[in-house]
Design an enzyme around this catalytic site. Sequence first.
Site, PDB file in Angstrom:
ATOM      1  NE  ARG B  35      -1.286   2.653   2.504  1.00 35.85           N
ATOM      2  CZ  ARG B  35      -0.755   3.851   2.775  1.00 35.85           C
ATOM      3  NH1 ARG B  35      -0.836   4.842   1.912  1.00 35.85           N
ATOM      4  NH2 ARG B  35      -0.136   4.037   3.929  1.00 35.85           N
ATOM      5  CG  HIS B 229       9.492   7.503   5.515  1.00 32.33           C
ATOM      6  ND1 HIS B 229       8.792   8.292   4.636  1.00 32.33           N
ATOM      7  CD2 HIS B 229       8.694   6.434   5.751  1.00 32.33           C
ATOM      8  CE1 HIS B 229       7.625   7.717   4.366  1.00 32.33           C
ATOM      9  NE2 HIS B 229       7.536   6.604   5.032  1.00 32.33           N
ATOM     10  CB  CYS B 260      10.825  10.885   0.183  1.00 30.05           C
ATOM     11  SG  CYS B 260      10.285  12.310   1.147  1.00 30.05           S
ATOM     12  CG  ASN B 269       7.740   3.195   3.200  1.00 29.25           C
ATOM     13  OD1 ASN B 269       7.322   3.609   4.272  1.00 29.25           O
ATOM     14  ND2 ASN B 269       6.995   3.180   2.107  1.00 29.25           N
TER      15      ASN B 269
END
Lengths: 338, 319
Positions: B35, B229, B260, B269
């Site tokens: 997702r 992140h 990003c 991530n």
Amino acid sequence: MGNFPTTVKHCLSYEELIQDYPWLARWLQEEKRALTHEYPEYVKIVEVGPRDGLQNEKEMVPTGVKIQLIDMLSETGLPVIEATSFVSSKWVPQMADHTEVLQAIHRSSHVRYPVLTPNMHGFQDAVAAGATEVAVFGSASETFSRKNINCSIDESILRFEEVICTAKQRQIPVRGYVSCALGCPYEGPIESTKVAEVVKRLYELGCYEVSLGDTIGVGTPGSMAKMLHSVKKEVPSSALAVHCHDTYGQALANILTALQMGICTVDSSVAGLGGCPYAQGASGNVSTEDVLYMLHGMGIKTGVDLSKVIEAGDFICKALNRKTNSKVAQARAQCGYN
Amino acid sequence: FSFFNISPVQWLVQVGASAGKALPQRVKIVEVGPRDGLQNEKTLVPTEVKIHLIDMLSEAGLPVIEATSFVSPEWVPQMADQVEVMKGINRRPGVSYPVLTPNLKGFQAAVKAGAAEVAIFGAASELFSKKNINCSVDESLQRFEEVTKAAKEAGVRVRGYVSCVLGCPYEGQVSPDKVAQVAKRLYSMGCYEISLGDTIGVGTPGGMAELLEAVSREVPVDALAVHCHDTYGQALANILIALQMGISVVDSSVAGLGGCPYAQGASGNVATEDVVYMLHGLGIQTGVDLPKLMDAGAFICRSLNRKTSSKVAQATCKL
């Protein structure tokens, strides 16, 4: 807690105490916060890009570029910059211009410029070229030692003893490196006691500092803590440094662990120069920029100007025609809001 | 009390301190690749590829896999096939497949499509909230309350996310107390877990520790997760600190999918493979089979025609 009676064990059990005295947990939390994680106020960064970094880059770098890189790094506030290696140019062609580099760089009075010297021959050449600090490289793995420098650990240390003795006489400080501190590409995991043994020998011979290298980057905070625990029994933390590779992305977490254990010297390489010779395509040295970002974010002083390091990184990457390995440099290049 | 040659107080503090410092024995990984990861990838991914990815991730032992998002396809075309994905995946027993539901409408569509768990996204920054979902933080929380109420009635679990916990691309610094407030509201609304997101990856271990101290005063640490992140390479260090502070739920994305959106070309991530490598190296159980996870990563990178962002995946020892 073997020999204590059960009743005493009950009293000494944290879980039982918390049940009986619930206020204790909150009080201990506060005390824990005060005790937890004392970090060094200052961390010394040893910049290894021009030597360890470039040595592991495929592209041959012109002497002029090397000199300019070192000069740019000298302006950033970095206290130590490993300039070159006095090793036979047959073995390491990238370092063939060692004398020229050492003599042409603009030496800042605030910076030290150690050079690698694998043996007496290299040491003498280095001194003749004006070196004021040298470094020797041992290994915690027998197989790695044999494959890398064609002799056993013991034999290599005998070689270094000569160098260290002579250096002492000339009042030239010697830094020691121990590779494969957290794992060997041939032997696999390395016993932390073996690492401690080699570190102790180098320190006792006269190395003012010993840098512990995670040569293939396989270490994790668990193995780092274990290794440091063993080594610290033999050598004071103030004489230790960590040289983490980021091949498995673990470098910053490993460095953080080292800081928590009282280490305050960290090796790194501008732009993360220097891939891993044992894992093609994989990364090697941790980027100085990323280390600085973490340290500064934690309020730890380094004396280094991050933006200037990023500039030096940009310069060398353009010259090498490659992308930076530093995530901070990549993010800063795009974001601009920080 | 002379057994240990220290005063009882010192001993208690040491015991407490070391008990507090102990790392969790087990960490739950929340896999957000399908997702959060895919949503931030430029290439549109065919539905079958999404389904196959999720199935491979289920086989890899991940306990939670964020499957899709019930957000309007106008806003997020990558997630337009939400219903098809939900119905097409092979749901492994014991694995949870939460889906994003930004509002009541999305929630109803999600439940209709068979969702058993949903997620809602708050922000700790007013400007970010306005720019991202076009309303203030308070307004968004009111919207979410509708969702949590309906979820309670339907017996559906709700996970809350707070973004910008360590910094905002618009506001810059974010106050840990503000994050704690938002987290508290989500928790009291009925979210079983709150994931704290370092949306632009600017956080460092010091800030993470400060944040978690503030938030854990309002929400029990067992109900907290970290979503770091890796934009500035700080993710694993931040995760390590979080573990040391009692966090035992970590969000990550296979192959580090999802750049990003605020720093083009920069990473986003943290890669699940790299997190799992660190956790296993620490002796922490995750239930994840790393080789199978790497297979899933290799698969999705081939389909996206991109290199993995996972360093563990990149490192294949020549020997």
